[in-house]
Motif scaffolding. Structure first.
Motif, mmCIF file in Angstrom:
data_model
loop_
_atom_site.group_PDB
_atom_site.id
_atom_site.type_symbol
_atom_site.label_atom_id
_atom_site.label_comp_id
_atom_site.label_asym_id
_atom_site.label_seq_id
_atom_site.Cartn_x
_atom_site.Cartn_y
_atom_site.Cartn_z
ATOM 1 N N VAL A 1 40.227 -57.449 -7.913
ATOM 2 C CA VAL A 1 41.644 -57.084 -7.835
ATOM 3 C C VAL A 1 41.810 -55.692 -8.432
ATOM 4 C CG1 VAL A 1 43.980 -57.728 -8.532
ATOM 5 C CG2 VAL A 1 42.294 -59.509 -8.052
ATOM 6 N N THR A 2 42.355 -54.785 -7.638
ATOM 7 C CA THR A 2 42.482 -53.410 -8.111
ATOM 8 C C THR A 2 43.820 -52.829 -7.666
ATOM 9 O OG1 THR A 2 41.348 -51.277 -8.248
ATOM 10 C CG2 THR A 2 41.275 -52.409 -6.113
ATOM 11 N N ALA A 3 44.125 -51.635 -8.144
ATOM 12 C CA ALA A 3 45.322 -50.891 -7.729
ATOM 13 C C ALA A 3 45.140 -49.484 -8.279
ATOM 14 C CB ALA A 3 46.602 -51.514 -8.296
ATOM 15 N N SER A 4 45.955 -48.543 -7.793
ATOM 16 C CA SER A 4 45.831 -47.170 -8.282
ATOM 17 C C SER A 4 46.171 -47.142 -9.781
ATOM 18 C CB SER A 4 46.781 -46.248 -7.528
ATOM 19 O OG SER A 4 48.106 -46.518 -7.947
ATOM 20 N N PRO A 5 45.622 -46.170 -10.519
ATOM 21 C CA PRO A 5 45.927 -46.093 -11.954
ATOM 22 C C PRO A 5 47.423 -45.995 -12.222
ATOM 23 C CG PRO A 5 44.107 -44.621 -11.417
ATOM 24 C CD PRO A 5 44.625 -45.169 -10.113
ATOM 25 N N GLU A 6 48.158 -45.256 -11.387
ATOM 26 C CA GLU A 6 49.601 -45.082 -11.614
ATOM 27 C C GLU A 6 50.345 -46.415 -11.457
ATOM 28 O OE1 GLU A 6 47.712 -43.139 -9.684
ATOM 29 O OE2 GLU A 6 47.705 -41.357 -10.978
ATOM 30 N N VAL A 7 49.978 -47.167 -10.434
ATOM 31 C CA VAL A 7 50.632 -48.470 -10.214
ATOM 32 C C VAL A 7 50.299 -49.415 -11.366
ATOM 33 C CG1 VAL A 7 50.542 -50.548 -8.754
ATOM 34 C CG2 VAL A 7 50.780 -48.298 -7.693
#
Ligand code: CDP
Length: 199
Positions: A126-132
């Motif tokens: 599970v990942t997402a952009s650092p900003e999100v």
């Protein structure tokens, strides 16, 4: 609803504040699985203070009940003790036993699909952009959003760059990028994947 009567492990890995905990808790509730937030082990080891290797060897359930384990500082401290191979080694047996308990288990962390339970029946990254991710952690903890982003980036760099069990997606993990889906969509997709593996 299918509930495994047997050994069945869901391994969830990913970077800081990606939504692993939310997905793990939802899967545990939906399929009646035990849940272990393995990050809490490293947070508790760091919070105990003193020699981290001794703290890891002597960790008891009550150490996980402290109310100061979710702070930014506790996350940073956790990622510092998590680079120590003897700390990691002291926590392996407990995590493995939990992963292979009867009735099934979901574990979330950094090395579950790669080191703790490579034989897991389902592996999610599970990942997402650092900003999100920083925005989500800021909504939880408040404070200064730029500082939260800096903390997330520093922790990612330490977790990815360490020699012992670095953060990485297992080759056979399904990647859920939650920057392009809501957490509800990520949970629904994870439930679909686990449900399919249980039939
Ligand atoms: O909730 P969040 O993703 O921010 O962090 P966490 O899962 O509570 O993990 C805190 C820190 O513990 C991570 O930054 C890692 O350095 C370490 N950790 C680890 O090395 N291996 C794991 N299986 C879980 C956490």
């Amino acid at each position: 609803m299918a509930r495994p009567a047997r050994v069945f492990t869901v391994a969830i890995d990913g970077p800081a504040a990606a939504g692993k905990g939310t997905v793990a808790r939802a899967l545990a509730a939906r399929f009646g699985l035990g849940h272990l937030d393995t990050g809490l082990l490293y947070r508790a080891v760091a919070a105990k203070g003193g020699d981290p290797v001794a703290a890891a060897r002597d960790l008891v359930a009550a150490d996980l009940e402290r109310d100061d384990l979710r702070t930014l500082a506790a996350g940073q401290a956790a990622s510092r003790v998590a680079v120590i191979p003897q700390v990691r080694a002291a926590l392996v047996a407990f995590q493995r036993r939990f992963a292979r308990r009867e009735g099934g288990a979901v574990l979330d962390g950094r090395d579950i699909g790669t080191v703790i339970c490579p034989e897991a029946e389902v592996k999610l990254y599970v990942t997402a952009s650092p900003e999100v991710r920083a925005h989500r952690r800021w909504l939880e903890l408040g404070g200064d959003e730029a500082e939260v982003l800096a903390e997330v980036l520093a922790r990612d760099a330490r977790d990815i760059g360490r020699a012992a069990a670095p953060l990485a997606a297992a080759a056979d993990a399904v990647v859920l990028d939650t920057s392009v889906m809501t957490i509800d969509e990520a949970v629904a997709e994870a439930e679909r994947i686990v449900g399919a593996a249980l039939v």
